[in-house]
Design an enzyme around this catalytic site. Sequence first.
Site, PDB file in Angstrom:
ATOM      1  N   ASP A  17      62.071  52.520  15.217  1.00 19.13           N
ATOM      2  CA  ASP A  17      61.829  52.702  13.975  1.00 19.13           C
ATOM      3  C   ASP A  17      62.000  54.021  13.328  1.00 19.13           C
ATOM      4  O   ASP A  17      61.597  55.024  13.807  1.00 19.13           O
ATOM      5  CB  ASP A  17      60.563  52.491  13.458  1.00 19.13           C
ATOM      6  CG  ASP A  17      59.777  50.653  13.474  1.00 19.13           C
ATOM      7  OD1 ASP A  17      60.887  50.016  13.896  1.00 19.13           O
ATOM      8  OD2 ASP A  17      58.788  50.688  13.375  1.00 19.13           O
ATOM      9  N   LYS A  74      64.167  45.178   8.080  1.00 20.41           N
ATOM     10  CA  LYS A  74      63.370  43.978   7.782  1.00 20.41           C
ATOM     11  C   LYS A  74      63.373  43.332   6.429  1.00 20.41           C
ATOM     12  O   LYS A  74      63.366  43.833   5.399  1.00 20.41           O
ATOM     13  CB  LYS A  74      62.080  44.632   8.232  1.00 20.41           C
ATOM     14  CG  LYS A  74      61.619  45.018   9.541  1.00 20.41           C
ATOM     15  CD  LYS A  74      60.158  45.668   9.607  1.00 20.41           C
ATOM     16  CE  LYS A  74      59.989  46.213  10.864  1.00 20.41           C
ATOM     17  NZ  LYS A  74      59.973  45.242  12.247  1.00 20.41           N
ATOM     18  N   GLY A 146      51.840  49.072  14.923  1.00 23.80           N
ATOM     19  CA  GLY A 146      51.274  50.193  14.200  1.00 23.80           C
ATOM     20  C   GLY A 146      49.871  50.597  15.030  1.00 23.80           C
ATOM     21  O   GLY A 146      49.061  51.474  14.354  1.00 23.80           O
ATOM     22  N   GLY A 209      52.975  48.127  19.373  1.00 21.74           N
ATOM     23  CA  GLY A 209      52.095  48.682  20.330  1.00 21.74           C
ATOM     24  C   GLY A 209      52.415  49.720  21.497  1.00 21.74           C
ATOM     25  O   GLY A 209      51.697  50.351  22.001  1.00 21.74           O
ATOM     26  N   GLY A 230      57.738  51.504  17.389  1.00 13.09           N
ATOM     27  CA  GLY A 230      57.796  51.551  16.010  1.00 13.09           C
ATOM     28  C   GLY A 230      56.954  52.818  15.550  1.00 13.09           C
ATOM     29  O   GLY A 230      57.836  53.776  15.598  1.00 13.09           O
ATOM     30  N   SER A 231      55.811  52.768  15.626  1.00 16.21           N
ATOM     31  CA  SER A 231      54.870  54.099  15.077  1.00 16.21           C
ATOM     32  C   SER A 231      54.938  55.178  16.044  1.00 16.21           C
ATOM     33  O   SER A 231      54.619  56.274  15.934  1.00 16.21           O
ATOM     34  CB  SER A 231      53.488  53.417  14.785  1.00 16.21           C
ATOM     35  OG  SER A 231      53.766  52.261  13.949  1.00 16.21           O
TER      36      SER A 231
END
Length: 294
Positions: A17, A74, A146, A209, A230-231
């Site tokens: 991301d 997205k 997240g 995650g 992602g995060s």
Amino acid sequence: KVKTGLAQMLKGGVIMDVVNAEQAIIAERAGACAVMALERIPADMRKSGQVCRMSDPHMIKEIMAAVSIPVMAKVRIGHFVEAQILEALQVDYIDESEVLTPADWSNHIEKNSFQVPFVCGAKDLGEALRRINEGAAMIRTKGEAGTGDVSEAVKHINKIRGEIQLYKETLTKESDLAAKASELRVPVELLKTTIENGKLPVVNFAAGGVATPADAALLMQLGCEGVFVGSGIFKSSNPDKLARAIVEATTHYDNPKKLLEVSSDLGDLMGGISIQSINEAANKNGTRLSEIGW
Ligand code: PLP
């Protein structure tokens, strides 16, 4: 009829991301096989409590111009017009994502009517096969985006693989197969090929995650064919190093010596929020993204 094509080329890779061109360049240099262009990473969306929509096409375009690897973006679940817009923008893949606020609580996008390949999330075999039947070219676990807590992604990949194995052993009669296909709301042929091959007919990544090289390797050892991060990366103190380490760990997922090497001195990792504490918080921005829908 199942679309696989382009998504096969991402196998064994890491999709990161990114919220701007600078991060996209870091991801590309670290060896990411693709980037996911978005305005806010899931950890920040989760905190915001706001409606989350497709990102501004202008920012996606800047990221497309900055890197030569594929760019994904997205759209909200069921929002086929956001998908038409991203197809017109010529993004490489569209993620129909539960991380954004669903636009339709009953129907996903009819992805067979698009040229651009789609990736969709799944928590179990039925969900994965319904998405593939609608035209998804790639499946990822939903995990719990997240959070930095890998346990939901582990649960989802084990569930999908466990169901395939169980049905292989138990659905021996055509009538049993037909009954299960009807229960899962998928064509019997799709269920049959999946069981015969012992795997989904499209590429199956892990997501939700993943925060460390060890998390990525864990999901690969459990049978995933690549990971989305992602995060985790840009919430850490040294994104460049962590990004490279996660790519290495995904490639050498079954080599503990290599994993030891890339797991060391990564600085401060994403703080994260555990699934348990989300369950305890119940409301107040504590909704579980993976449980959106049914
Ligand atoms: N995931 C999300 C986020 C949803 O909103 C829904 C429902 O529309 C589903 C999954 C379930 O869809 P299906 O039962 O077709 O798998």
